[in-house]
Design a protein around this motif. Structure first.
Motif, PDB file in Angstrom:
ATOM      1  N   LEU A 182     -20.487  19.590 -34.092  1.00 26.02           N
ATOM      2  CA  LEU A 182     -19.736  18.340 -34.143  1.00 26.02           C
ATOM      3  C   LEU A 182     -19.792  17.618 -32.797  1.00 26.02           C
ATOM      4  O   LEU A 182     -20.075  16.418 -32.726  1.00 26.02           O
ATOM      5  CB  LEU A 182     -18.293  18.652 -34.533  1.00 26.02           C
ATOM      6  CG  LEU A 182     -17.291  17.501 -34.658  1.00 26.02           C
ATOM      7  CD1 LEU A 182     -16.248  17.857 -35.708  1.00 26.02           C
ATOM      8  CD2 LEU A 182     -16.583  17.231 -33.341  1.00 26.02           C
TER       9      LEU A 182
ATOM     10  N   ALA B  93     -21.761  14.058 -31.516  1.00 18.49           N
ATOM     11  CA  ALA B  93     -20.993  12.994 -30.871  1.00 18.49           C
ATOM     12  C   ALA B  93     -21.560  12.628 -29.505  1.00 18.49           C
ATOM     13  O   ALA B  93     -21.613  11.457 -29.127  1.00 18.49           O
ATOM     14  CB  ALA B  93     -19.533  13.417 -30.735  1.00 18.49           C
TER      15      ALA B  93
ATOM     16  N   ASN C  69     -19.724  13.968 -38.778  1.00 19.84           N
ATOM     17  CA  ASN C  69     -18.662  14.651 -38.038  1.00 19.84           C
ATOM     18  C   ASN C  69     -17.336  14.710 -38.769  1.00 19.84           C
ATOM     19  O   ASN C  69     -16.546  15.630 -38.551  1.00 19.84           O
ATOM     20  CB  ASN C  69     -18.475  13.986 -36.674  1.00 19.84           C
ATOM     21  CG  ASN C  69     -19.473  14.480 -35.651  1.00 19.84           C
ATOM     22  OD1 ASN C  69     -20.306  15.334 -35.958  1.00 19.84           O
ATOM     23  ND2 ASN C  69     -19.416  13.961 -34.446  1.00 19.84           N
TER      24      ASN C  69
ATOM     25  N   GLN D  12     -22.818   8.897 -37.192  1.00 20.49           N
ATOM     26  CA  GLN D  12     -22.258  10.084 -36.544  1.00 20.49           C
ATOM     27  C   GLN D  12     -20.984  10.534 -37.254  1.00 20.49           C
ATOM     28  O   GLN D  12     -20.768  11.731 -37.459  1.00 20.49           O
ATOM     29  CB  GLN D  12     -21.958   9.786 -35.067  1.00 20.49           C
ATOM     30  CG  GLN D  12     -23.200   9.637 -34.195  1.00 20.49           C
ATOM     31  CD  GLN D  12     -22.835   9.126 -32.812  1.00 20.49           C
ATOM     32  OE1 GLN D  12     -22.646   7.935 -32.607  1.00 20.49           O
ATOM     33  NE2 GLN D  12     -22.716  10.040 -31.860  1.00 20.49           N
ATOM     34  N   TRP D  13     -20.138   9.578 -37.641  1.00 17.59           N
ATOM     35  CA  TRP D  13     -18.892   9.943 -38.303  1.00 17.59           C
ATOM     36  C   TRP D  13     -19.125  10.451 -39.727  1.00 17.59           C
ATOM     37  O   TRP D  13     -18.339  11.270 -40.222  1.00 17.59           O
ATOM     38  CB  TRP D  13     -17.915   8.772 -38.316  1.00 17.59           C
ATOM     39  CG  TRP D  13     -17.094   8.697 -37.070  1.00 17.59           C
ATOM     40  CD1 TRP D  13     -17.078   7.700 -36.156  1.00 17.59           C
ATOM     41  CD2 TRP D  13     -16.184   9.696 -36.594  1.00 17.59           C
ATOM     42  NE1 TRP D  13     -16.208   8.007 -35.134  1.00 17.59           N
ATOM     43  CE2 TRP D  13     -15.644   9.217 -35.382  1.00 17.59           C
ATOM     44  CE3 TRP D  13     -15.771  10.936 -37.073  1.00 17.59           C
ATOM     45  CZ2 TRP D  13     -14.712   9.947 -34.640  1.00 17.59           C
ATOM     46  CZ3 TRP D  13     -14.848  11.667 -36.340  1.00 17.59           C
ATOM     47  CH2 TRP D  13     -14.328  11.179 -35.142  1.00 17.59           C
TER      48      TRP D  13
ATOM     49  N   SER E  24     -14.470  13.899 -30.265  1.00 21.22           N
ATOM     50  CA  SER E  24     -15.556  13.223 -30.969  1.00 21.22           C
ATOM     51  C   SER E  24     -15.381  11.706 -30.931  1.00 21.22           C
ATOM     52  O   SER E  24     -16.332  10.964 -30.660  1.00 21.22           O
ATOM     53  CB  SER E  24     -15.614  13.692 -32.430  1.00 21.22           C
ATOM     54  OG  SER E  24     -15.921  15.055 -32.505  1.00 21.22           O
TER      55      SER E  24
ATOM     56  N   THR F 286     -17.648  17.870 -40.746  1.00 22.74           N
ATOM     57  CA  THR F 286     -17.659  19.055 -39.888  1.00 22.74           C
ATOM     58  C   THR F 286     -16.303  19.292 -39.254  1.00 22.74           C
ATOM     59  O   THR F 286     -15.878  20.440 -39.068  1.00 22.74           O
ATOM     60  CB  THR F 286     -18.723  18.896 -38.791  1.00 22.74           C
ATOM     61  OG1 THR F 286     -19.977  18.543 -39.378  1.00 22.74           O
ATOM     62  CG2 THR F 286     -18.897  20.182 -38.009  1.00 22.74           C
ATOM     63  N   LEU F 287     -15.610  18.221 -38.912  1.00 23.64           N
ATOM     64  CA  LEU F 287     -14.312  18.340 -38.255  1.00 23.64           C
ATOM     65  C   LEU F 287     -13.304  19.066 -39.128  1.00 23.64           C
ATOM     66  O   LEU F 287     -12.678  20.053 -38.709  1.00 23.64           O
ATOM     67  CB  LEU F 287     -13.796  16.937 -37.897  1.00 23.64           C
ATOM     68  CG  LEU F 287     -12.375  16.838 -37.345  1.00 23.64           C
ATOM     69  CD1 LEU F 287     -12.262  17.584 -36.026  1.00 23.64           C
ATOM     70  CD2 LEU F 287     -11.993  15.369 -37.153  1.00 23.64           C
TER      71      LEU F 287
END
Length: 503
Positions: free
Chosen positions: A414, A418, A61, A57-58, A222, A64-65
């Motif tokens: 994002l 999460a 993300n 996931q990270w 997130s 994207t973050l």
């Protein structure tokens, strides 16, 4: 509009026009291909780095973050300090971050490098379009942007195929290494053939505090959701959740008070603009969540190779490339409400067809029907949605309106990535257990279908076919700019400043 460049503007069909297109399309293609390729590589990354689902996931993300938080700021920096300069800086930054991704020894290192990639993407993506808008003569801008869109779409479509082949033949690390020679070409071509342009009336200050608050807010939310999926909602997870909400609330307060905000709140006084962005949140949250899970399922449960999984969703891009312009034209004729209502509902139907997937999912009879139905719904939705966002604001705000919509769509994706594994009961290494992952996948797909269906219902309730009372259709003259027509917006063009007057 302020002067954009001291150089003579470029005409379509000239050698210099082709060089400028080569630089901008290849540069933005780096980011587009990377985004579409990483999904395919997640299972291989997980096996090689012994990552849990939170780590995967990270990997998504972190990129994207930083991209969502910094895209508006990147556009402002380009206007002030030079679009070519910031574009080249973004490409170099993206390439160096790609190198770090390729040599990553752990999933934590990879996630951090992906965050750095997002910073590069935030510098180069808005710059590529701004260069076209500033350097081509006005009559050729639409053609140049259309060519950029089509060629960038092809790059996005090729990403999973090229990436899947590299993963199967060599290693997932090569999806990042391949960015390095392409970046060298882009920087060299831009230095020689792309004129420098800037906006002499660009705002003298940048909303760094706003970008930091958005990054902190989305990051804390997130982190809270991903950690809760592994450990449950303890004191740390609840604290992060509260901190994220507080940071986003403070962001809104800051935007209301400063002179040059990253997000002019006055834009949301236009009900059509606000409604289109609400629909964006629902549609892109469901889209990102589904894409994350389907590619994992095809490889981990159905036994597809990385190349086959990447190719499985190719019809979606094909439908978008062929029919998006026609969908936009249809919305011009009948108004945006019906396409923006029907499209998400068709997308929901396509998502529910993915519930038919099993360990023996044959592509032609099981995967392809779901992909095609989903692609038809997405095609009906995207062009009218984008045009409605742009048409809801005056031309001077079109650049910031596009950036806001882009940031919202990425922020929605994002948070979806999460939250979905948490909501579906996925944690740890469950994605490696076909039976456990299949159960969670079905729950998550139903959630995605409900979200995107809700987007369609919201469009039916909130989107209007006319922006002003008494106006029922777009004027017939193709030379008019139809500012009151709900689906006809100006070209994506950054204004001289992000003004804060009412729309």
């Amino acid at each position: 509009m302020s002067a954009q460049s001291a150089d003579p503007q470029i005409e379509w069909g000239t050698p210099r026009a082709r060089w400028v297109l080569l630089a901008t399309v290849t540069g933005s293609g780096l980011a587009f291909m990377d985004a579409s390729t990483v999904n395919v590589a997640l299972p291989a990354m997980g096996r090689d780095l012994n990552a849990e689902i939170s780590g995967l996931q990270w990997v998504l993300n972190a990129y994207t973050l930083t991209l969502a938080a910094l895209i508006p700021l990147g556009g402002s920096l380009a206007d002030r300090f030079g679009r070519r300069r910031l574009f080249q800086l973004g490409v170099i930054w993206f390439a160096l971050a790609s190198l770090l991704c390729g040599i990553a020894p752990t999933v934590e290192f990879l996630s951090a490098a992906r965050g750095l990639q997002g910073i590069g993407g935030a510098l180069l993506t808005p710059g590529s379009l701004a260069i076209l808008q500033a350097t081509f003569v006005r009559r050729d801008r639409a053609r140049a942007i259309g060519a950029w869109s089509g060629l960038s779409g092809i790059a996005t479509a090729m990403g999973p195929l090229v990436g899947g082949w590299l993963i199967d033949a060599l290693s997932w690390r090569w999806i990042f290494f391949m960015n390095l020679p392409l970046a060298v070409i882009v920087v060299a071509v831009a230095a020689r053939h792309v004129p420098e342009t800037r906006d002499p009336e660009a705002p003298p200050r940048f909303d760094v505090a706003g970008a930091a608050l958005v990054a902190a807010g989305l990051g804390c939310l997130s982190w809270s959701m991903i950690s809760a999926g592994e450990h449950g909602f303890g004191v740390g997870e609840v604290s992060l959740l509260v901190a994220g909400v507080v940071a986003l609330c403070v962001f809104v307060l800051v935007q209301a008070k400063i002179r040059f905000p990253m997000l002019p709140l006055s834009l949301f006084r236009n009900r059509q603009f606000t409604a289109a962005n609400v629909v964006t949140l629902a549609v892109y949250a469901a889209l990102s969540g589904m894409m994350f899970l389907v590619v994992l399922y095809l490889q981990q449960v159905a036994g597809y190779s990385a190349l086959a999984a990447g190719a499985a969703l190719l019809p979606v891009t094909g439908l978008m490339l062929v029919f998006s312009a026609r969908a936009g034209h249809l919305a011009e004729l009948i108004g945006p409400r019906l396409p923006m209502s029907l499209g998400p509902l068709v997308m929901a139907g396509g998502m529910l067809l993915f519930l038919r997937l099993d360990t023996n999912a044959a592509y032609l009879t099981t995967v392809l029907p779901a992909v095609v139905v989903f692609g038809v719904g997405l095609t009906l939705t995207v062009a009218p949605l984008t045009a409605t966002v742009l048409a809801g604001v005056p031309e001077r705000h079109s650049g910031i309106a596009s950036a806001v919509n882009n940031a919202l769509s990425r922020g929605a994706g994002l948070l979806a990535v999460a939250v979905l594994p948490l909501a579906a009961g996925m944690s740890g290494t469950s994605y490696r257990d076909p039976a456990v992952f299949a159960d969670g996948f079905r729950t998550a797909i139903v959630i995605c279908a409900v979200m995107v269906g809700a987007g369609g219902l919201l469009a039916a309730a909130l989107i209007r076919n006319r922006l002003e009372s008494g106006e029922t259709a777009c004027p017939e003259s193709a030379t008019d700019r139809h500012y009151y027509c709900a689906v006809d917006g100006p070209p994506i063009e950054r204004g001289t400043q992000a003004e804060s007057e009412p729309s």
